[in-house]
Enzyme design. Structure first.
Site, short mmCIF file in Angstrom:
data_model
loop_
_atom_site.label_atom_id
_atom_site.label_comp_id
_atom_site.label_asym_id
_atom_site.label_seq_id
_atom_site.Cartn_x
_atom_site.Cartn_y
_atom_site.Cartn_z
N LYS A 163 -11.70 -5.14 -15.18
CA LYS A 163 -12.14 -4.37 -14.02
C LYS A 163 -11.61 -2.95 -14.09
O LYS A 163 -12.37 -1.98 -13.91
CB LYS A 163 -11.64 -5.03 -12.73
CG LYS A 163 -11.84 -4.19 -11.49
CD LYS A 163 -11.28 -4.88 -10.27
CE LYS A 163 -9.90 -4.43 -9.89
NZ LYS A 163 -9.79 -3.06 -9.38
N ASN A 164 -10.29 -2.83 -14.35
CA ASN A 164 -9.70 -1.49 -14.28
C ASN A 164 -10.13 -0.61 -15.43
O ASN A 164 -9.87 0.60 -15.42
CB ASN A 164 -8.17 -1.60 -14.24
CG ASN A 164 -7.71 -2.17 -12.91
OD1 ASN A 164 -8.40 -2.03 -11.90
ND2 ASN A 164 -6.58 -2.84 -12.91
N ASP A 219 -4.63 1.78 1.71
CA ASP A 219 -5.22 0.45 1.74
C ASP A 219 -4.14 -0.59 1.87
O ASP A 219 -2.99 -0.25 2.16
CB ASP A 219 -6.15 0.21 0.53
CG ASP A 219 -5.40 0.24 -0.79
OD1 ASP A 219 -4.16 0.18 -0.77
OD2 ASP A 219 -6.07 0.32 -1.83
N ASP A 263 0.12 -5.47 -10.54
CA ASP A 263 -0.99 -6.36 -10.18
C ASP A 263 -0.68 -7.84 -10.43
O ASP A 263 -1.42 -8.70 -9.98
CB ASP A 263 -2.26 -5.98 -10.96
CG ASP A 263 -2.96 -4.77 -10.36
OD1 ASP A 263 -2.58 -4.36 -9.25
OD2 ASP A 263 -3.89 -4.25 -11.00
N ARG A 269 -11.54 2.06 -3.96
CA ARG A 269 -10.79 3.27 -4.25
C ARG A 269 -11.10 3.87 -5.61
O ARG A 269 -11.06 5.09 -5.79
CB ARG A 269 -9.31 2.91 -4.16
CG ARG A 269 -8.43 4.05 -4.02
CD ARG A 269 -7.00 3.67 -4.23
NE ARG A 269 -6.35 4.81 -4.84
CZ ARG A 269 -5.96 5.87 -4.18
NH1 ARG A 269 -6.08 5.92 -2.88
NH2 ARG A 269 -5.43 6.88 -4.80
N VAL A 318 5.80 0.30 -7.53
CA VAL A 318 4.55 1.08 -7.61
C VAL A 318 3.86 1.21 -6.25
O VAL A 318 3.49 2.31 -5.85
CB VAL A 318 3.59 0.47 -8.67
CG1 VAL A 318 2.31 1.31 -8.77
CG2 VAL A 318 4.27 0.38 -10.03
C1 UD1 Z 1 -2.47 1.28 -10.13
C2 UD1 Z 1 -1.56 0.77 -11.24
C3 UD1 Z 1 -2.44 0.25 -12.36
C4 UD1 Z 1 -3.38 -0.80 -11.77
C5 UD1 Z 1 -4.20 -0.23 -10.61
C6 UD1 Z 1 -5.09 -1.23 -9.96
C7 UD1 Z 1 0.56 1.57 -12.06
C8 UD1 Z 1 1.37 2.76 -12.45
N1 UD1 Z 1 -0.69 1.82 -11.69
O1 UD1 Z 1 -3.24 2.33 -10.65
O2 UD1 Z 1 -1.66 -0.31 -13.39
O3 UD1 Z 1 -4.21 -1.28 -12.77
O4 UD1 Z 1 -3.29 0.27 -9.64
O5 UD1 Z 1 -4.42 -2.03 -9.07
O6 UD1 Z 1 1.03 0.44 -12.11
N2 UD1 Z 1 0.47 8.42 -6.54
C9 UD1 Z 1 0.79 9.54 -5.80
N3 UD1 Z 1 0.03 10.67 -5.98
C10 UD1 Z 1 -1.01 10.74 -6.85
C11 UD1 Z 1 -1.34 9.57 -7.59
C12 UD1 Z 1 -0.56 8.43 -7.41
O7 UD1 Z 1 1.71 9.53 -5.01
O8 UD1 Z 1 -1.66 11.79 -6.96
C13 UD1 Z 1 1.27 7.19 -6.34
C14 UD1 Z 1 0.49 6.10 -5.65
O9 UD1 Z 1 0.51 6.24 -4.26
C15 UD1 Z 1 1.19 4.85 -6.15
C16 UD1 Z 1 1.62 5.24 -7.56
O10 UD1 Z 1 1.63 6.66 -7.59
O11 UD1 Z 1 2.33 4.59 -5.40
C17 UD1 Z 1 0.74 4.67 -8.65
O12 UD1 Z 1 -0.50 5.26 -8.56
P1 UD1 Z 1 -1.62 5.12 -9.68
O13 UD1 Z 1 -1.06 4.64 -10.98
O14 UD1 Z 1 -2.40 6.37 -9.67
O15 UD1 Z 1 -2.50 4.01 -9.04
P2 UD1 Z 1 -3.81 3.43 -9.62
O16 UD1 Z 1 -4.55 4.38 -10.47
O17 UD1 Z 1 -4.48 2.78 -8.48
#
Ligand code: UD1
Length: 422
Positions: free
Chosen positions: A22-23, A116, A304, A92, A326
């Site tokens: 999915k990701n 979320d 996850d 998202r 995370v």
């Molecule tokens: C995250 C997971 C990824 C997983 C996906 C789906 C990590 C590092 N990332 O990716 O492995 O496959 O969810 O569930 O494990 N953040 C900020 N500012 C930003 C971007 C991010 O503060 O501009 C923070 C987020 O709020 C969060 C963290 O960084 O606490 C991780 O964010 P990110 O890796 O970008 O999340 P996803 O891409 O959703």
């Protein structure tokens, strides 16, 4: 509204096939916007999030057609540049169209997804990075609005190896003028898959799979055909399910090299993990032992899989500390697990889980994909019947979850529940 009805007590045994990630596939679909013409993706899972991304691409003027596990995307010369709130709030990952739209159209207007069920999920690193690449990027009326006739390569440094920010900046930089470096970039296998897809389209990317990506912008990219890599989180879910139910499951298509940390934890819990050329087997013959886990960006333990390992610890021998680094709101799931009799105390980033001999079935609610899957797994080892409400969350990330569980010997069925009053 549908729910999973799980009767506890089965030992899972047999074989399960892992679907495409999915990701990965959602990002590949968004990245297809970078090139005019037909992109073909294979091994695409049949999950709700792929349908939502397809709908978003349709609204941007693309053609999207699915035949089995193959999805063909026809991108027009000039796609639309706006992603509405009604789709972005449902998924998202819709935010991933931001980089490609800005790079291709010189402008993008993407609704802010908001927080979320698992955390606040900021976008500050996406915005700051795009600004450094020469775009104007600001939040207006709930939308992230970005403009730049053409982006200019630069040096970027991320405060945290965010998967989303790395993707946005990579997808914007591939068509920028000059070279961009992204330091402290995410290294998740899904990101490597995205880089390889972009290279097949004609992008020039160095340092793939490392924390420094070097991207030499090109004038244009061409569409390509690409096979989605197997879903490591789905594979990990089946591995934990085998361990939890003291079962014996072969996870066909699962990649041990993408799950080293997680599988190592299962071995510590007492499981035998047997790698094979086409997957891996997980066998468990005793009550699991408690295992401490700390979630971290890849190659650390994946956030996850944290809810699944929390469920495992809930019935393990001993006490475990699970640390979530995370997503700060991932503990919402703990309240549901507690309804099944789990003994969990949270404090800040930490959860202390005291293993119980068994859980007891109860109605619970899934607030997100992974929590939903973990509650179904917990139901497998709970006495009596567990109803997991809001099954649609599970459908977002798992293809044929109930059917696969039944094939492995579980007593699980889907039922339609009463529609909510509000
Ligand atoms: C995250 C997971 C990824 C997983 C996906 C789906 C990590 C590092 N990332 O990716 O492995 O496959 O969810 O569930 O494990 N953040 C900020 N500012 C930003 C971007 C991010 O503060 O501009 C923070 C987020 O709020 C969060 C963290 O960084 O606490 C991780 O964010 P990110 O890796 O970008 O999340 P996803 O891409 O959703």
């Amino acid at each position: 509204m549908e729910r999973f009805v799980v009767a506890g007590g089965a030992r899972l045994a047999g074989e399960v096939q892992v679907t495409g990630a999915k990701n990965s596939v959602l990002k590949l679909m968004a990245a297809s916007l970078l090139a005019q013409g037909r992109t073909t993706l294979t091994q695409v899972p049949d999950i709700l999030d792929v349908s939502i991304m397809s709908e978003l691409l349709l609204r941007l003027g693309c053609g999207v057609e699915r035949a089995g596990a193959t999805v063909r995307i026809d991108v027009p010369e000039r796609p639309g540049h706006e992603a509405d709130y009604d789709l972005v709030r449902r998924m998202r990952a819709s935010i991933t169209v931001l980089g490609p739209l800005l790079a291709r159209c010189g402008e993008a207007k993407v609704a802010l997804p908001g927080g979320d069920a698992i955390g606040s999920r900021g976008l500050d690193m996406h915005i700051a990075g795009l600004q450094k690449l020469g775009a104007t990027a600001a939040i207006e009326h709930g939308y992230l609005v970005a403009e730049a006739p053409r982006l200019t390569g630069t040096q970027l440094w991320l405060d945290f190896p965010s998967v989303g920010a790395t993707e946005t900046l990579l997808l914007a930089a591939v068509l920028a003028k000059g070279t961009t470096t992204i330091d402290n970039a995410a290294r998740e296998p899904d990101l490597v898959d995205l880089c390889e897809f972009l290279v097949a389209m004609g992008a020039r990317i160095g340092g793939i799979g490392t924390s420094t990506l070097e991207i030499e912008g090109v004038e244009a990219l061409s569409p390509t055909t690409h096979e989605t890599l197997p879903d490591r989180i789905v594979a990990g879910t089946w591995a934990v399910a085998a361990c939890l139910t003291r079962g014996d499951v072969f996870v066909r298509g699962g990649r041990v090299d993408h799950l080293e940390n997680a599988l190592d934890k299962l071995v510590t819990a007492g499981a035998a993990v047997t790698p094979a050329p086409d997957g891996f087997g997980v066998r468990m013959e005793c009550r699991p032992r408690a295992v401490d886990v700390v979630t971290l960006p890849y190659p650390g333990f994946p956030t996850d899989l944290q809810p699944m390992v929390l469920a495992l610890n809930a019935v393990a021998e001993g006490t475990a500390m699970v640390t979530e680094n995370v997503f700060e709101a991932r503990w919402m799931f703990v309240n549901e697990l507690t309804r099944l009799g789990a003994d969990v105390r949270t404090d800040g980033h930490h959860a202390v889980v005291r293993g119980r001999e068994r859980l007891s079935g109860a109605p619970v609610t899934a607030h997100d994909i992974r929590a939903g899957a973990a509650l179904v797994l917990a139901g497998l080892v709970a006495e009596g019947v567990t109803e997991v409400h809001e099954a649609h969350h599970i459908d977002r990330g798992y293809e044929g979850f109930a059917e696969a569980l039944v094939t492995l010997g579980a007593d699980v069925r889907r039922e339609r529940g009463p529609d909510p009053l509000f």
